[in-house]
Every structure is written in C-alpha cells, then in structure tokens.
Write a protein that holds these residues in place. Sequence first.
Motif, PDB file in Angstrom:
ATOM      1  N   ALA A   1      22.673  58.749  37.692  1.00 33.44           N
ATOM      2  CA  ALA A   1      22.311  59.844  38.043  1.00 33.44           C
ATOM      3  C   ALA A   1      23.236  60.703  35.927  1.00 33.44           C
ATOM      4  N   ALA A   2      23.754  60.310  35.274  1.00 29.32           N
ATOM      5  CA  ALA A   2      23.872  60.854  34.410  1.00 29.32           C
ATOM      6  C   ALA A   2      22.553  61.275  33.467  1.00 29.32           C
ATOM      7  N   ARG A   3      22.068  59.703  33.500  1.00 34.34           N
ATOM      8  CA  ARG A   3      21.420  58.730  32.033  1.00 34.34           C
ATOM      9  C   ARG A   3      19.731  59.611  32.815  1.00 34.34           C
ATOM     10  N   GLY A   4      19.556  60.254  34.002  1.00 32.51           N
ATOM     11  CA  GLY A   4      18.648  60.733  34.414  1.00 32.51           C
ATOM     12  C   GLY A   4      18.541  62.883  34.428  1.00 32.51           C
ATOM     13  N   VAL A   5      19.721  62.985  33.003  1.00 34.52           N
ATOM     14  CA  VAL A   5      19.455  64.468  33.095  1.00 34.52           C
ATOM     15  C   VAL A   5      19.810  64.744  31.361  1.00 34.52           C
ATOM     16  N   THR A   6      20.714  63.254  31.070  1.00 32.32           N
ATOM     17  CA  THR A   6      21.657  63.625  29.963  1.00 32.32           C
ATOM     18  C   THR A   6      22.209  62.702  28.855  1.00 32.32           C
ATOM     19  N   LYS A   7      22.572  62.583  27.720  1.00 29.57           N
ATOM     20  CA  LYS A   7      22.740  61.076  27.442  1.00 29.57           C
ATOM     21  C   LYS A   7      24.443  60.893  27.702  1.00 29.57           C
ATOM     22  N   VAL A   8      24.275  59.620  27.501  1.00 33.38           N
ATOM     23  CA  VAL A   8      25.509  59.145  27.752  1.00 33.38           C
ATOM     24  C   VAL A   8      26.286  58.227  26.979  1.00 33.38           C
ATOM     25  N   HIS A   9      27.792  58.319  26.463  1.00 32.38           N
ATOM     26  CA  HIS A   9      27.951  57.784  24.769  1.00 32.38           C
ATOM     27  C   HIS A   9      29.148  57.046  25.729  1.00 32.38           C
TER      28      HIS A   9
ATOM     29  N   SER B   1      31.817  60.278  33.550  1.00 35.16           N
ATOM     30  CA  SER B   1      30.522  58.807  34.210  1.00 35.16           C
ATOM     31  C   SER B   1      31.605  57.978  34.674  1.00 35.16           C
ATOM     32  N   PHE B   2      31.631  56.746  35.491  1.00 34.53           N
ATOM     33  CA  PHE B   2      31.604  55.915  35.180  1.00 34.53           C
ATOM     34  C   PHE B   2      31.229  55.107  36.373  1.00 34.53           C
ATOM     35  N   ASP B   3      31.089  54.042  37.090  1.00 34.87           N
ATOM     36  CA  ASP B   3      30.519  53.146  37.895  1.00 34.87           C
ATOM     37  C   ASP B   3      31.202  53.439  39.811  1.00 34.87           C
ATOM     38  N   LEU B   4      30.028  54.364  40.447  1.00 39.25           N
ATOM     39  CA  LEU B   4      30.358  54.860  41.734  1.00 39.25           C
ATOM     40  C   LEU B   4      30.170  53.437  42.513  1.00 39.25           C
ATOM     41  N   SER B   5      29.207  52.303  42.801  1.00 44.01           N
ATOM     42  CA  SER B   5      28.880  52.039  43.275  1.00 44.01           C
ATOM     43  C   SER B   5      29.551  51.383  44.353  1.00 44.01           C
ATOM     44  N   GLY B   6      30.604  51.585  43.763  1.00 42.35           N
ATOM     45  CA  GLY B   6      31.496  50.879  45.131  1.00 42.35           C
ATOM     46  C   GLY B   6      32.166  51.977  46.328  1.00 42.35           C
ATOM     47  N   ILE B   7      32.267  53.639  46.175  1.00 40.53           N
ATOM     48  CA  ILE B   7      32.016  53.767  46.728  1.00 40.53           C
ATOM     49  C   ILE B   7      30.626  54.354  47.452  1.00 40.53           C
ATOM     50  N   SER B   8      29.871  54.083  46.816  1.00 46.51           N
ATOM     51  CA  SER B   8      28.165  54.390  47.456  1.00 46.51           C
ATOM     52  C   SER B   8      28.608  52.541  48.290  1.00 46.51           C
TER      53      SER B   8
END
Length: 569
Positions: free
Chosen positions: A473-481, A520-527
């Motif tokens: 979701a973050a990469r769709g609107v901004t830079k992630v580092h 920002s971190f992986d939320l796939s477990g929640i999903s």
Amino acid sequence: MRFTRLLPMIFICCVVGQTQTSIAPAPGSKGTSTSQSLPLEQTAAAATNDPLREADALLRQGKYKAAVERYEAALKETPPPIAAYAGLSRSYLKQQNVAQAHEAAQKGVEASPDSSFMHSALGDVYFREGKIGEAENEYAKAQQLNISNARAWFGRSRVYSAISMYRHSRDYLLKAHELDPADRDIQLRWFRTLRPSEQIAELQRYLDAPAGDDPELRENIQRRLDFLKLRQDHPPRACKLAKLVEKTETALEQLLIDPRHIRGWGLKVSLNGNTSRLLIDTGASGIVINQRAAERAGITRVAVTTLAGLGDRGPATGYTGYADSIKIGDLEFQNCLVEVSDKRSVVDEDGLIGTDVFSAFLVTLDFPDRKLKLGPLPQPPDEKSEGTPELKTQGDAESASEKTETSKESQTGPKPPKDSSPRDSYVAPEMKSYTRIFRFGHDLLIPTKIGEAPTKLFLIDTGAFSNVMSPDAARGVTKVHSDSNTFVKGLSGNVKDVSRADKVTILFSRYRQENQNIVSFDLSGISRSVGTEVSGILGFDMLRLMEIKIDYRDGLVDFAYDKKKLGLQ
C-alpha cells in the motif's frame, strides 16, 4: 503491538467527506433449485482421465497445489474449459497467491462474460483484495446468471456478515449449504449455525477426512472441537452481570513506556478480587492475561489454547480458564472465560482487554478525558429488549453472526428470525453521522483513502502504538526505505523487516491526517486471518487524540476531535 521507538506527535486537521460502500439489498432466499456441482464422492469417481474433474476433486479435498497443476493441464486443452479458470483462481486464493488468483479470474470472465461461476470466482478475489463493494456486485451478477450457484450465495453471505447484516448472512449461508453441502468453505461456516452437540459431530467428521494443504486450518478446527467438547462436559456457566447496569463510566489509566512517554491506556480489572491493569485494545478480543496475573487471581486451567498476534515467532501457548468474578468500575460479571498466556508478560503488560468485551453496550473511548463510557444501544423498532448484557470474554467463539435458533427446523433452510436469531444492522436516527465499518469478528476495518490511491481497509487498533501501512500500500503512493532502528513487538514476538514510508496523507471517516515516515511492515498475516486485505492500521498515537464511539452490534463507529479537550485552543 508495541513500538520501542517513539514517533513524532500526530495532529488531525481538515474535515473531509465520509467514505462508505453501498451494498445492494438482498433478494429473498427462497428456492428449491439444485446445484450443478457434483458432490465430492461423485466428482472423485468421475475424475478418471478428466483433468478438470480431477482438479475439482482435489480442490474439494483441500489439496490446492495438486489442484493448480490439474487446472493448468485442463486449460491446455483445445478449447480450454472456462470452469478451470474459476477453480484455478480459488486454488490460488487458498495458497494466498492473490495476484495469480486475480489474473485467472479475470481471464475467465473475459473469455466467458456470461459465466455465473466466473463472476462468483472474481467476487472471491475482490473480497480477498478488500474490495467488498466490487465483490458484492460480482456475486449479484453471478446470481442473476444462475440462481443455483452456491458460491454466489456464499459470497454474499460473507459480504452481509462483514456489514453486520447478520440475518441476511445466515439466510444466504443456509441457502448456499442447501445447494452445495460438500463445499469445504460453506461447510466450515455452516457448522457454526448448528447446536454445539451437532457441531461436535460435524467437526469430527471433517477432521476424519483426508488432510489437505492447510495444517493451520485443521489446528484451528481441532481447538474449536476441543472447546465445544469441554463446554459439553462441564455444567453451563453463563457470563452475566451480577446486577443490571444500563450505563457507567470508568477511569482510564496511563500505561507508560518510561516516566515521560505513554504507551497506551489501560483499565483496572479485578479478577477474583485481584487487580490487574489491562491495556485497552480495539485490535484484540476478549481478556488475555499473563501467567502472574492468572496465578494471583487463581484462574484454573480448563483448556489448552494458542494466542496469535503480530510477530514472527508463531502463536504463543496458553490456556483458558474461568474467573468467578470480573469487576470493571461499577460492573461485576460472574462465571466468565479468560485466556491466559504461558508467558510472564503480555506485550510488557499484565494483559489486554479487547473492547469487544463490551459489545453489548455502546462503547465510548474518551481518551482526552481519560474515560471509558458504556451506554445502552438504541432499541430497534418493534424489537424487545435483549435482556441483561453479557461480557464477551470468549473472543469470537459466539459472535453475533453465529447466533441461531436451536430447533431442528431452523437448520433445514432459511426461516424468519426469532428473538434468539441473528439480526440485521440498525442505524438509529441519532447515529446517521456514524461511519459504517466492516466487521470481521472482533476486527474493525474502516475504509481509508491513502493519497489519490483507491480506498483501502485499515484496522482500528488502539493496541498498536502508531499508524502502520503495508509495504504494498505504501509503495503505491510514496517511497519506502528500510529502518533497522525501529522494533515492533506483538503477542508472537518481534516483527522482521520494518520499513518507513515517506510523507503520506490518509483520510478516514471525516478526518484527514498527515503522516511523516509512517511505519511499514508486512500485514499479510492479519489479512490471511481476517480473510480480506488489511492495508494499514490506525494506531494509538493518533487515536489517543480522539473520542471514539463503537457500536459493535450494528457495525458503526464515530470519531470526535476536540482541540479544547486537548488543551490546543
């Protein structure tokens, strides 16, 4: 969830329009047409030298990797069978390969736009992607093309459950089961409409069948079965108020990271006369306490359980036990189940208390005034009072969508609900300004805009220290580092691979909020656990500035931001 590095103070500004998803009203659920799907044993028998039928049989057995191979083999035929795209898409979804599932479903719809089964398959993909409105539209198309498509009925049942239309959800589920009782997804939801003794028999029969590719699912079913057997073997103990209290308020306690920084707000909770301070957490369910608090309160072990949360160490071990008395302010509940972690600490606190515990009330978290307020829910027209409120300490075991009649007749098809039946959401006149949310058990997902991107679903979670976004979701609107200096801790240990997203604007309900360097971190477990895409979390550092009202029964929330209360004006 805990962040060990503090983020800058967040302020809220500018009122924006409310985001909602429109869901079409449900048609009546009468009908006697039969499913075109073959029962499992017939499908398996007909599978010889037929890749499509063999793949269907493998899918129904939960052997998703093998099913993918056979569906792909079927699609190499000339002409390729369109139904293979639907099965391939469902198999990919079961393996959490959402992008490939979307591709397969889209190809099938393009190849056969009049296929009911392709539209229901695409609906399943949209639902998993968090596009609930689009999913409903696809299920409706599927029903228009074939009223006997069980997957369309089942899909709409899930949609209605998410928007707190529990009567419609139950009716659609029963119809789906009537049309295709061998579908594993339909079975697992249908089991919960049965009486406990019948659930036990059906769950045992399910577990006795050959194992599929999802050991986690089987573990969850086994725990559910063990819990039901335990309840059956012990005298019933209803968790009830000792005396009727229609409304009350209780002070919130500061929980600190250190003498200068607040970690969250907690409640003083007396368990069997021993006081603990529990973090109040909209992202948790029931009451979870650590081993020391359980020992002080004399909570005896009743059944083994596991506790899952954020983190990469897997579920923590624990057990459930009864508390003879739970006192919270003016409220006293008796004979209530609580969960106990085998660890000496639960995310560095005595424990957690999910706000779904108070779902029989209108819950108000007045963080600026440091108060928890509980009041009566508005009474729907022409309905009797629901009686003495209960404390929902058993998590999702008996959610509103699972209440059902206990008569034999209620399990043969849709019936008009009685007082004990699930009810549809009611929006009282005084709640017209509230925001509709999607409810998945105890999880409250609110439609949220991230910049100019399409609307996503964010979890309302006062137990999360800060706002969070998934990397996708973050990469769709901004830079992630990458950020190696921030540590995130949950019930399941530390989270790996934490990053930061640059400046992001989020819009939810009536509010806009600017974020700098959002975690920002992986939320796939929640999903995966919820069953739909969770793209972010609205966390404590922002929510503590607001008064939040939650109506669990009707799937409604409201936020109020008052600068005067915060001393900012």
